[in-house]
Write a protein that holds these residues in place. Structure first.
Motif: not given
Length: 384
Positions: A362-377
């Protein structure tokens, strides 16, 4: 490994909700314009990349099991902030090889070299519904001739069949603290795989589990003794609860999914121990418990942190922090390597293990440096 864009399916929201992703709105901050499930983009892998990743994940899992043996053999519970009174229970659980079902490695990977371990979610991993079901149905609708690294459902069903469970129903417990529905749906899906394996199952809230002092056993609302309990309630919370001593003491008379020995693997001190045991391993980043040492850039991770909270990234260019209340238990200091940049988005690969075998991605994406609860799958596929 490539990132591609395409038009989402018409009515995709209703489609994924009907398939079990009912929490895709509630589990995501409301101020974000990008949805949690985002099928407007996906990643493409070659079969050779996936085969290489499978091999690396299974090697990492084997190394992690060796790390548990090391902690037990050398009594290194203090490094993991495991209370001393819990240590004998962890050791006994490991010596019995209390059965485990699944876990998720979070990896840094860009397609050009070995994957790097960021952490191992070995006790209470989520994003299972998305990884197993939702992206599989997307693949069948949108790219029916392609493949996907995804044998999660079949392996989970088979794993339940393998477990030496006691008689009586298996209980699947969520907590009333779950405000998004993610925990309920994840446990509901796990319960479904157990049902398909032929188990008798019961859903229950953790808050509705009682202690029967006469029988000295945990029981459900119908006074049935609980002999198998699958939970997404972290062990560090459980041992701190008023009934923590009973939970630790019931290890031998109950099957807990996940078992008590997973307290070692769900703790980020594992990163430092692995580097100590396997220095220079291509799938590891340097990590230490006593400080960043000579790392030119590092990330400070609380040992029991979740969702990217309470972290600090230190680089020559500056320092960045995330909010949170974790850290009293201590930190691990890991070399910081920014996640790879694909069109301004940074993916983390969540590689699943069921039993002792790699089972999916499964892949989660984020625009920041740390993957948090704002990431998208986002989904993925394999091309010939």
């Amino acid at each position: 490994m490539r990132r591609l864009t395409s038009a989402p399916r018409d009515g995709w929201e209703k489609i994924i909700e009907s398939q079990g992703l009912a929490y895709h709105r509630s589990a995501h901050p409301v101020d974000l314009t990008r949805p949690y499930w985002d099928e407007s983009t996906h990643y493409v892998f070659t079969m050779q990349e996936i085969l290489d990743l499978e091999s690396q994940v299974e090697e990492l899992h084997g190394m992690c099991l060796e790390a548990v043996e090391h902690v037990v053999a050398h009594g290194r519970y203090r490094d993991f902030a495991i209370p001393q009174w819990v240590a004998p229970g962890v050791e006994a659980s490991w010596r019995r090889r209390d059965p485990h079902v699944y876990g998720r490695f979070d990896l840094r990977y860009d397609g050009t070299g070995p994957a790097k371990l960021l952490e191992y979610n070995a006790d209470t991993p989520t994003s299972l519904v998305e990884s197993s079901l939702i992206q599989w149905f997307w693949l069948k609708d949108v790219h029916p001739d392609d493949d996907q690294w995804n044998s999660l459902h079949e392996r989970l069903v088979d794993r339940w069949k393998e477990l030496p469970l006691q008689s009586g129903p298996a209980h699947f417990a969520w907590t009333n603290m779950d405000e998004t529905g993610e925990e309920v749906m994840t446990l509901g899906y796990l319960q479904e795989t157990a049902d398909q394996a032929g188990l008798d199952t019961v859903a229950i809230a953790m808050e509705d589990i009682g202690w029967d002092p006469g029988r000295m056993r945990f029981a459900d609302l119908e006074q049935r003794v609980i002999r198998t309990l699958c939970k997404l309630y972290p062990w560090e919370w459980a041992v701190a609860d008023p009934f923590g001593p009973q939970a630790v003491g019931q290890q031998i008379s109950m099957t807990w999914i996940e078992p008590l020995w997973k307290m070692v693997l769900s703790n980020k001190a594992l990163l430092a121990l692995l580097w100590e045991m396997y220095p220079g391993h291509p799938n590891l980043l340097p990590a230490y418990l006593d400080g960043p040492r000579d790392l030119p850039a590092h990330i400070e991770k609380p040992l029991l942190g979740r969702e990217g909270a309470s972290m600090r990234v230190v680089t020559p260019e500056g320092t960045r922090r995330t909010e949170g209340d974790y850290g009293a238990e201590g930190y691990v200091y890991q070399e910081f390597r920014a996640l790879p940049d694909f069109d301004g988005w940074r993916p983390v690969l969540g590689a699943w293990v069921v039993g002792d075998e790699a089972a999916g991605l499964g892949i989660r994406e984020t625009s920041g440096l740390i993957t948090d609860d704002s990431s998208s799958f986002v989904p993925h596929r394999i091309i010939p």
